[in-house]
Structure formats: C-alpha cells, structure tokens
Design an enzyme around this catalytic site. Structure first.
Site, PDB file in Angstrom:
ATOM      1  N   GLU A 251       0.890  -1.326  -0.027  1.00 11.02           N
ATOM      2  CA  GLU A 251       0.038  -0.124   0.153  1.00 11.02           C
ATOM      3  C   GLU A 251       0.961   0.859  -0.301  1.00 11.02           C
ATOM      4  O   GLU A 251       1.864   1.483   1.072  1.00 11.02           O
ATOM      5  CB  GLU A 251      -1.034  -0.215   1.248  1.00 11.02           C
ATOM      6  N   CYS A 285      -2.024   8.633   2.566  1.00 13.31           N
ATOM      7  CA  CYS A 285      -1.847   8.259   0.779  1.00 13.31           C
ATOM      8  C   CYS A 285      -3.035   8.671   0.193  1.00 13.31           C
ATOM      9  O   CYS A 285      -2.935   8.406  -1.017  1.00 13.31           O
ATOM     10  CB  CYS A 285      -1.408   7.236   1.131  1.00 13.31           C
TER      11      CYS A 285
HETATM   12  P1  NAD Z   1      10.746   6.678   3.807  1.00 14.84           P
HETATM   13  O1  NAD Z   1      10.526   6.814   1.597  1.00 14.84           O
HETATM   14  O2  NAD Z   1      12.015   7.286   4.029  1.00 14.84           O
HETATM   15  O3  NAD Z   1       9.603   6.045   4.362  1.00 14.84           O
HETATM   16  C1  NAD Z   1       8.645   5.522   4.271  1.00 14.84           C
HETATM   17  C2  NAD Z   1       8.506   4.406   5.427  1.00 14.84           C
HETATM   18  O4  NAD Z   1       8.379   3.484   5.116  1.00 14.84           O
HETATM   19  C3  NAD Z   1       8.515   5.144   7.121  1.00 14.84           C
HETATM   20  O5  NAD Z   1       7.345   4.308   7.895  1.00 14.84           O
HETATM   21  C4  NAD Z   1      10.663   3.879   6.603  1.00 14.84           C
HETATM   22  O6  NAD Z   1      10.655   3.319   8.184  1.00 14.84           O
HETATM   23  C5  NAD Z   1       9.542   2.921   6.074  1.00 14.84           C
HETATM   24  N1  NAD Z   1      10.572   2.422   5.499  1.00 14.84           N
HETATM   25  C6  NAD Z   1      11.831   2.701   5.412  1.00 14.84           C
HETATM   26  N2  NAD Z   1      12.374   2.081   4.739  1.00 14.84           N
HETATM   27  C7  NAD Z   1      12.298   0.708   4.607  1.00 14.84           C
HETATM   28  C8  NAD Z   1      13.428  -0.602   4.190  1.00 14.84           C
HETATM   29  N3  NAD Z   1      13.858  -0.403   3.236  1.00 14.84           N
HETATM   30  N4  NAD Z   1      12.309  -1.229   4.146  1.00 14.84           N
HETATM   31  C9  NAD Z   1      10.803  -1.479   5.295  1.00 14.84           C
HETATM   32  N5  NAD Z   1      10.732   0.065   5.672  1.00 14.84           N
HETATM   33  C10 NAD Z   1      11.239   0.964   5.816  1.00 14.84           C
HETATM   34  O7  NAD Z   1      10.025   8.640   3.829  1.00 14.84           O
HETATM   35  P2  NAD Z   1       9.406   9.036   4.348  1.00 14.84           P
HETATM   36  O8  NAD Z   1      10.599  10.513   4.608  1.00 14.84           O
HETATM   37  O9  NAD Z   1       9.949   7.837   6.133  1.00 14.84           O
HETATM   38  O10 NAD Z   1       7.938   9.319   4.103  1.00 14.84           O
HETATM   39  C11 NAD Z   1       7.688   9.829   3.394  1.00 14.84           C
HETATM   40  C12 NAD Z   1       6.965   9.083   2.271  1.00 14.84           C
HETATM   41  O11 NAD Z   1       6.607   7.873   2.625  1.00 14.84           O
HETATM   42  C13 NAD Z   1       5.636  10.185   2.457  1.00 14.84           C
HETATM   43  O12 NAD Z   1       6.532  10.821   0.567  1.00 14.84           O
HETATM   44  C14 NAD Z   1       5.107   9.059   1.636  1.00 14.84           C
HETATM   45  O13 NAD Z   1       5.261   9.171  -0.001  1.00 14.84           O
HETATM   46  C15 NAD Z   1       5.185   7.872   1.662  1.00 14.84           C
HETATM   47  N6  NAD Z   1       3.917   7.747   3.099  1.00 14.84           N
HETATM   48  C16 NAD Z   1       3.228   6.379   2.187  1.00 14.84           C
HETATM   49  C17 NAD Z   1       2.351   6.392   3.591  1.00 14.84           C
HETATM   50  C18 NAD Z   1       1.029   5.947   3.031  1.00 14.84           C
HETATM   51  O14 NAD Z   1      -0.094   5.088   3.856  1.00 14.84           O
HETATM   52  N7  NAD Z   1       1.511   4.899   2.103  1.00 14.84           N
HETATM   53  C19 NAD Z   1       2.525   6.533   5.112  1.00 14.84           C
HETATM   54  C20 NAD Z   1       3.918   7.000   4.942  1.00 14.84           C
HETATM   55  C21 NAD Z   1       5.236   7.717   4.169  1.00 14.84           C
END
Ligand code: NAD
Length: 485
Positions: A251, A285
């Site tokens: 998701e 999202c």
């Molecule tokens: P990010 O891409 O670094 O992380 C997003 C999430 O993924 C965080 O919870 C992080 O802990 C987790 N994550 C990161 N790398 C991972 C890995 N290799 N394995 C497992 N989990 C991992 O970005 P961010 O700064 O934390 O969030 C920003 C972006 O993330 C936003 O622009 C948005 O697109 C997306 N996001 C989407 C949702 C959603 O509900 N779909 C929720 C939170 C963030």
C-alpha cells in the site's frame, strides 16, 4: 497530562530492550523536545522474533476460530477503554489533533472487531466432481508467519489492518512499526497481549528499517509480507519478496485527483474536501491533492475552499479546537519548502500559506496553489503534506487524461450531480478507490488499495482477509469405492 515512557520490543511474549541496548529518541513534532526512547532490535533479536512467530504459528493456526475471535474482540475492547491515554501518546509523538487520534483508535477497534468476525466466515467450497464417489474440497489455510511494516502517519490503524487480518486468518506476525511513533503502536500490541494472545503470535520490533526488512523477508519462516509506505521503498521490498518467493501486499503512495464538474454542489464539495485535505496535515496516502475544476465553477470552488481553509486552527494537537497540528517530522517541512519553491519559480499563484510558522515545531501553513503547471514537482511527486493544487479543465476527457497522467492510482474523488457523469468518471479513472459526492473511503468492510505505482493487493474488506489465506485443494475418493475395499 500523560507522559510517554521508553518503548520496548515485544518478542516471544516479553517486553525487553534490544540485545545491544541501542535506542532512538522519540520527539514531539509540536515542540521538537525528546520525550523518551524506543528500543532497537539487533539481528539476533529479529531472529528470535521470527523463530517465535514460526513456533507460535503452529498452535495459533489450530486454535479454534471462535477462540481467536474472542481474543481479538477483547483486544478491541481494551483499545476502546484506553483511548484517552493512547490518543494522547499518538498526538504527542505524531502531531495530529487529539480528536483525530481518538477517531483513529476507535476506528481501529472497529477494524479488529470486523476481522474477528470475518475470520469466522473464511469459508471454503465444495466443487462438483467428475465421478460420484469423489469429494472435492477447497479449504482456506493461513498463509503462515507474516512480516508487517507500518509507517508513522497512522501509527495504530496501519498496523491494525495487517495485524487483525493476519490473526483472524490464523497467522502469527512480526510487526516492524515506525521508530518515530512507537508509543501508540506499542499500546496497540499491549492490548493484544493483555487480551490473551499467546506468546510468540504477535511480536513488535523497531530499529533499522532496511536491515530488519531484509532479514525478515529472506527468513525461511516468514511466508507473507505487508508494507505500507513510499513507492520507492515498496519497490525495493517487492523485489526482495520476489527473490525469496514471498507473497506481498503493498500500500504505497498516491496523488489523488479531485474532479469537480460544473454541475457539482460546490459548497458541499469544497467544504468536504478541506476537511479531507488537511486531515493529519495532509500526510495521508489518499489525501486529495490535484484539484481539477471545470472552468465555469473554478472561481467559486476556489473561493469557498479558501474560505474554509482560512478557518482552520493550526497548533499543538493537544490544544482544544486545533484542526491541524505540526507535520510529523522535519523531513516533511523541507519537502514542503521544495514544492512551494519550485511552484514559485514556475510563476504559479500561491493563493494561501506557502511557508512554515515561526517558532518551534514542524509547522507548515495550510497551502493552496493555483494554476500549477503539470511539469512542476508538486504536480508530479506526492506532496504528503498540507498542499492543495487548484487547476482547471474544460472537457471530461481532459480531466480523465490528467487524472491518469501520473503513475499513481490509489484514490480519486469526483463531484457531479449527473448520474451519467458519475458512472463514466468511475469507469475511466485508473484508481483503486473512487469516492463520488462524499468521503466514503476507509471502512473495515470496504477494500483499500491501489493500482499502478500505488501498490497491489488489498487491505480491509473481505479481500483483506484473503491476503492472509491460501487455498488448499483436497480431492478424496469415497470409501464406498470398490477399489478401496
Ligand atoms: P521513507 O520512504 O524513508 O519511509 C517510509 C516508511 O517506510 C517509513 O515508515 C520507514 O520507516 C519505512 N521504510 C523505509 N525504508 C524501509 C525499508 N528498507 N524496509 C522497511 N521499511 C522501510 O520516507 P518517509 O520520509 O518516512 O516518508 C515520506 C514518504 O513516504 C511520503 O512521501 C509518502 O510517499 C510515503 N508514506 C506513505 C504512507 C502511506 O500511507 N502509504 C505512509 C507514510 C509515508
């Protein structure tokens, strides 16, 4: 007044620190103060969690559906009883207004109840055989131990959708929750522990996300992966899951179009979308982002939208009457600066907001931008913040083309009084979910998921349970067959 304590891992029924006693700070986004610490898991701890989940799965899968239902209903009840404290923790660590935190927790309790019930209806089927002495059955079995990765924007609800579907199906689970919002997530797990979920069935870890996901996805005991987060990370995990032949539900990000036709109820549309846009500071999202407004009603829609947005009270989510809190982390504030800076360079009209607030905390003003070129960053990348774009369109096809232009396809919204237009827009927009003339997304019983780069698989709805089940075909020759005697 509540105080967040240090948050621990929960592995094989024990609350404990990681084996190297490493910890990360938990910060309040409204003040930037450090409130407590969250324990970090090392590879040994992750191995223990996966092994515990594998062992516990063997009993949990055989536990009667009715017993599993009982434990889950109890956990839901405990969440409701503890809503005050959990909501306070959520607001303190994530920033959203208290009323939103409470809503999230109560909705999560409903989701747990719903999946507890749905688990009792994980029916198989009987297939008519080609000879009368054969029985052909399809039984649905739990897929196995699950690794679930949840983000910081909905620290309770995002875990709940994975956890409750997994438990209802008979799976055990290792949850890697977000390090930035661990206290409310840990309260969710505590509710399950207190409700009597056997040790090892539910495990909670924090630490280095990339190291943990790599270890869990490749772990031979883990049979299913679920991730909510960015498209970038989702693609990395999908590739890892593919390498290890693990089922995965993703998701991911979105960039929701809102299509407002000339015949829409403008007052209703604009006011409803303001509530939706600025909920959780736009860090959702399915947050409405690209407003595509038909020419005749553009000025009117924007006027009502701006009016309602100006009425929003921005502040510490713990304070009375606040509609929008700070952003969850400084990364999002920097992202907003970049989106707005880029829009300014392209001579777009900043109709409202467009900058951070003075003082402490990760505050960003509710921001509305008019006539933003499609080449701009905000029209291409997911803003994931309190930013709404007001663009115009002339013909139906123009709106559809713009809605489908991006690789995202999670949620879409449309406003029209015409049944024909409503039907046609639902049929033509490439999206996992579309809500027409109201906000109707996100119930436990309705599917939740996207297409294209927004991911695959579904959470919630009967499809959400399906993701944790696997069909087994059983064909049996009846004992009355003479060949058997
Ligand atoms: P990010 O891409 O670094 O992380 C997003 C999430 O993924 C965080 O919870 C992080 O802990 C987790 N994550 C990161 N790398 C991972 C890995 N290799 N394995 C497992 N989990 C991992 O970005 P961010 O700064 O934390 O969030 C920003 C972006 O993330 C936003 O622009 C948005 O697109 C997306 N996001 C989407 C949702 C959603 O509900 N779909 C929720 C939170 C963030």
């Amino acid at each position: 007044m509540y105080t967040i304590s240090n948050v621990k891992l929960y592995i094989d029924g024990q609350w404990r620190n990681g084996s190297a006693s490493r910890a990360l700070p938990i910060k309040n986004p409204a003040t930037n103060e450090i409130m407590a610490e969250v324990a970090c898991a090392e590879p040994d701890d992750i191995e223990e969690a996966a092994t515990a989940a594998a062992r516990a799965f063997q009993d949990w899968r055989k536990t009667s559906v009715f017993e599993r239902y009982g434990v889950m209903r109890k956990a839901a009840q405990l969440l409701r009883e503890r809503v005050d404290v959990i909501a306070a923790y959520m607001t303190m660590e994530q920033g959203k207004p208290l009323v939103e935190s409470r809503m999230e927790i109560m909705a999560s309790a409903d989701t747990i109840d719903w999946f507890a019930e749905e688990g009792r209806r994980a029916y198989g089927r009987v297939i008519p055989p080609r000879r009368p002495d054969v029985y052909q059955l399809v039984v649905r079995e739990p897929v196995g131990p699950v690794a679930a990765f949840a983000p910081w924007n909905f620290p309770v609800q995002q875990i709940t959708r994975k956890l409750s579907a997994a438990l209802a199906a008979g799976c055990s689970i290792v949850v890697k929750a977000a390090e930035e919002t661990p206290a409310s997530s840990s309260e969710l797990i505590l509710a399950f522990a207190d409700a009597g979920v056997p040790k090892g069935v539910v495990n909670l870890v924090f630490g280095d996300p990339a190291a943990i996901s790599s270890q869990l996805i490749s772990h031979p005991s883990i049979r299913k992966v679920s991730f909510t987060g960015s498209t970038r990370v989702g693609k990395l995990l999908a590739a890892e899951a593919g390498r290890h032949m693990k089922r995965i539900t993703l998701e991911l990000g979105g960039h929701a179009p809102v299509i407002v036709f000339n015949d829409a109820d403008i007052q209703l549309a604009a006011k409803t979308m303001v509530t939706s846009k600025f909920r959780n500071c736009g860090q959702v999202c399915v947050s409405p982002t690209r407003f595509l407004i038909q020419e005749d009603v553009y000025e009117k829609f924007v006027e009502v939208f701006l009016g309602a947005t100006r009425n929003l009270k921005v502040g510490n989510g713990l304070d009375d009457g606040v509609n929008m809190g700070p952003m969850a982390n400084p990364r999002r504030v920097s992202a907003m600066e970049e989106f707005v800076g880029d829009a300014e360079q392209l001579q777009a009209r900043i109709l409202l907001g467009g900058s951070a607030n003075e003082g402490k905390g990760n505050y960003w003003q509710p921001t509305v931008i008019g006539d933003l070129p499609v080449a701009s960053r905000a029209m291409t990348e997911e803003p994931f913040g309190p930013l709404a774009i007001m663009n115009r369109f002339k013909h139906f096809d123009d709106a559809v083309n713009e809605a489908n232009r991006l690789p995202y396809g999670l949620a879409a919204y449309a406003w029209t009084r015409s049944a024909k237009t409503a039907q046609q827009i639902a049929a033509n927009v490439e999206t996992g979910m579309i809500s027409i003339n109201h906000l109707g997304l996100g119930f436990p019983e309705t599917p939740w998921g996207g297409v294209k780069d927004s991911g695959y698989g579904t959470e919630a709805g009967m499809e959400g349970l399906e993701a944790y089940l696997t069909p087994k075909f059983v064909t049996q020759l009846g004992l009355s067959d003479p060949g058997m005697s």
